[in-house]
Design a protein around this motif. Structure first.
Motif, PDB file in Angstrom:
ATOM      1  N   THR A 190       0.824  -1.203   0.000  1.00 18.63           N
ATOM      2  CA  THR A 190       0.000   0.000   0.000  1.00 18.63           C
ATOM      3  C   THR A 190       0.863   1.260   0.000  1.00 18.63           C
ATOM      4  O   THR A 190       1.829   1.360   0.767  1.00 18.63           O
ATOM      5  N   THR A 220       1.557   4.600   1.308  1.00 22.00           N
ATOM      6  CA  THR A 220       1.175   5.400   2.483  1.00 22.00           C
ATOM      7  C   THR A 220       2.125   6.592   2.601  1.00 22.00           C
ATOM      8  O   THR A 220       3.253   6.548   2.085  1.00 22.00           O
ATOM      9  N   GLU A 221       1.689   7.622   3.310  1.00 19.50           N
ATOM     10  CA  GLU A 221       2.534   8.813   3.485  1.00 19.50           C
ATOM     11  C   GLU A 221       3.813   8.450   4.233  1.00 19.50           C
ATOM     12  O   GLU A 221       4.893   8.915   3.887  1.00 19.50           O
ATOM     13  N   ASP A 222       3.700   7.616   5.258  1.00 20.72           N
ATOM     14  CA  ASP A 222       4.900   7.227   6.019  1.00 20.72           C
ATOM     15  C   ASP A 222       5.910   6.519   5.117  1.00 20.72           C
ATOM     16  O   ASP A 222       7.100   6.816   5.129  1.00 20.72           O
ATOM     17  N   ARG A 223       5.426   5.562   4.333  1.00 16.44           N
ATOM     18  CA  ARG A 223       6.340   4.804   3.476  1.00 16.44           C
ATOM     19  C   ARG A 223       6.931   5.703   2.391  1.00 16.44           C
ATOM     20  O   ARG A 223       8.081   5.499   1.974  1.00 16.44           O
ATOM     21  N   LYS A 224       6.148   6.700   1.932  1.00 19.55           N
ATOM     22  CA  LYS A 224       6.637   7.593   0.872  1.00 19.55           C
ATOM     23  C   LYS A 224       7.822   8.432   1.326  1.00 19.55           C
ATOM     24  O   LYS A 224       8.546   8.983   0.520  1.00 19.55           O
ATOM     25  N   THR A 261      -0.137  -2.689   6.943  1.00 22.12           N
ATOM     26  CA  THR A 261      -0.987  -1.554   7.317  1.00 22.12           C
ATOM     27  C   THR A 261      -2.081  -2.001   8.296  1.00 22.12           C
ATOM     28  O   THR A 261      -2.488  -1.229   9.159  1.00 22.12           O
ATOM     29  N   TYR A 290      -3.045  -0.225  11.746  1.00 16.08           N
ATOM     30  CA  TYR A 290      -4.392   0.330  11.875  1.00 16.08           C
ATOM     31  C   TYR A 290      -5.056  -0.156  13.162  1.00 16.08           C
ATOM     32  O   TYR A 290      -5.642   0.625  13.917  1.00 16.08           O
ATOM     33  N   SER A 345     -10.607   0.443   5.204  1.00 13.85           N
ATOM     34  CA  SER A 345      -9.560   1.354   4.712  1.00 13.85           C
ATOM     35  C   SER A 345      -9.517   1.257   3.206  1.00 13.85           C
ATOM     36  O   SER A 345     -10.112   0.359   2.612  1.00 13.85           O
ATOM     37  N   GLU A 395      -6.691   0.813   0.269  1.00  9.52           N
ATOM     38  CA  GLU A 395      -5.294   0.370   0.148  1.00  9.52           C
ATOM     39  C   GLU A 395      -4.863   0.437  -1.319  1.00  9.52           C
ATOM     40  O   GLU A 395      -5.004  -0.530  -2.076  1.00  9.52           O
TER      41      GLU A 395
END
Ligand code: GLU
Length: 290
Positions: free
Chosen positions: A124, A126-130, A173, A177, A234, A236
């Motif tokens: 997925t 995600t902002e964190d992973r980006k 994720t 979550y 969510s 994804e």
């Protein structure tokens, strides 16, 4: 003469560092998907295309997306087909692909530290992973859900998980979550087949993951009846993971994915692997050039 060449190189370096170069390098029609002779000399694509093989991370334990069937040496699934499309976009044939098993637990690190050249692994965006890696895509949109044994009548959705034992895969994720939003007792494992085993033994009450991953597990385990409960909790969007600094490759893959959406290759992968659980596809994702 010397000075202007120095300036040109500096500008290219600056663009690469700021991340603008990726898009500029591949947005023109001069860069042709599948034709390495058109790849800009200093690009990641050109560097990869020179190699004899390409290392791609996929899941080996996710029926429908990336699954190493009994006795097989190469995985099969929707993600695997998307990965083949992207390998072809760089000029690689299927037998030049080195498939690498990337479980959720270590997937981010495999991409970030270059243990794979890219990964297509139900990952997925995600902002964190980006902040740590780049993503091309999305090429698919899933949603998290809960799965329980069919005999279970207590759990109809996440609100029923209070004080119950929930199997999560570390690094996914779904694990994050539930840790953030519910007071279920999390039982962390490294792969989804472990969750099925724990459900089968009655050691956990439910498992959480993306609906399509869970549906694949239900299909692959006909001897143990399980069901999805509750609605999706969510969205994804699945992305193709590349090293953060390989912005040109990320944009190139977006171009290759968009072409596969347009020319029917993406749909052919859907029809091959997902039609049994999702029916004929009703949406085509749009790549997101963030
Ligand atoms: N899509 C979810 C994620 O990226 C789950 C995938 C997985 O665990 O394999 O965390």
């Amino acid at each position: 003469m010397k000075k202007s060449r120095f300036l040109a190189i500096s500008l290219a370096t600056l663009l690469a560092l700021t991340g603008c170069a990726g898009q500029d390098l591949v947005s023109s029609d001069d860069v042709v998907v599948g034709d390495p002779s058109t790849f800009p000399e200093d690009s990641t694509m050109a560097a990869l295309a020179e190699r004899d093989s390409i290392r791609i991370g996929v899941k080996f334990d996710q029926p429908l997306f990336g699954d190493l069937l009994d006795g097989a040496s190469v995985p099969v699934g929707f993600d695997v087909d998307i990965a083949k499309i992207l390998a072809k976009s760089l000029g690689f044939s299927e037998n030049q692909i080195e498939w690498i098993s990337t479980a959720s637990t270590d997937l981010l690190g495999y991409i970030k530290y270059g243990k794979v050249d890219f990964a297509v692994a139900t990952f997925t965006i995600t902002e964190d992973r980006k902040r740590e890696i780049g993503f091309a895509g999305p090429y698919f949109i899933a949603g998290q859900q809960l799965m329980v044994a069919s005999s279970n009548t207590d759990i109809a959705g996440p609100d029923d998980m209070s004080g119950k034992r929930l199997c999560v895969v570390s690094g996914s994720t779904g694990a994050d979550y539930f840790a953030e939003n519910y007071d279920a007792i999390l039982v962390a494992v490294s792969g989804y087949s472990d969750c099925v085993d724990l459900l089968r033994q009655g050691s956990v009450d439910a498992a959480v993951s993306d609906n399509v991953i869970l549906s694949g597990l239900i299909l692959a385990n006909p001897d143990f009846s399980m069901k999805l409960v509750g609605s999706k909790i969510s969205e994804e969007p699945y992305g193709v993971g590349v090293m953060l600094e390989r912005n040109d490759l990320r944009h190139f893959f977006n171009k290759a994915l968009q072409e596969s959406f347009d020319d029917g290759e993406w749909k052919a992968a859907w029809d091959e692997h997902l039609v049994s659980i999702l029916g004929t596809n009703t949406f085509i994702p749009q790549v997101d050039d963030y």
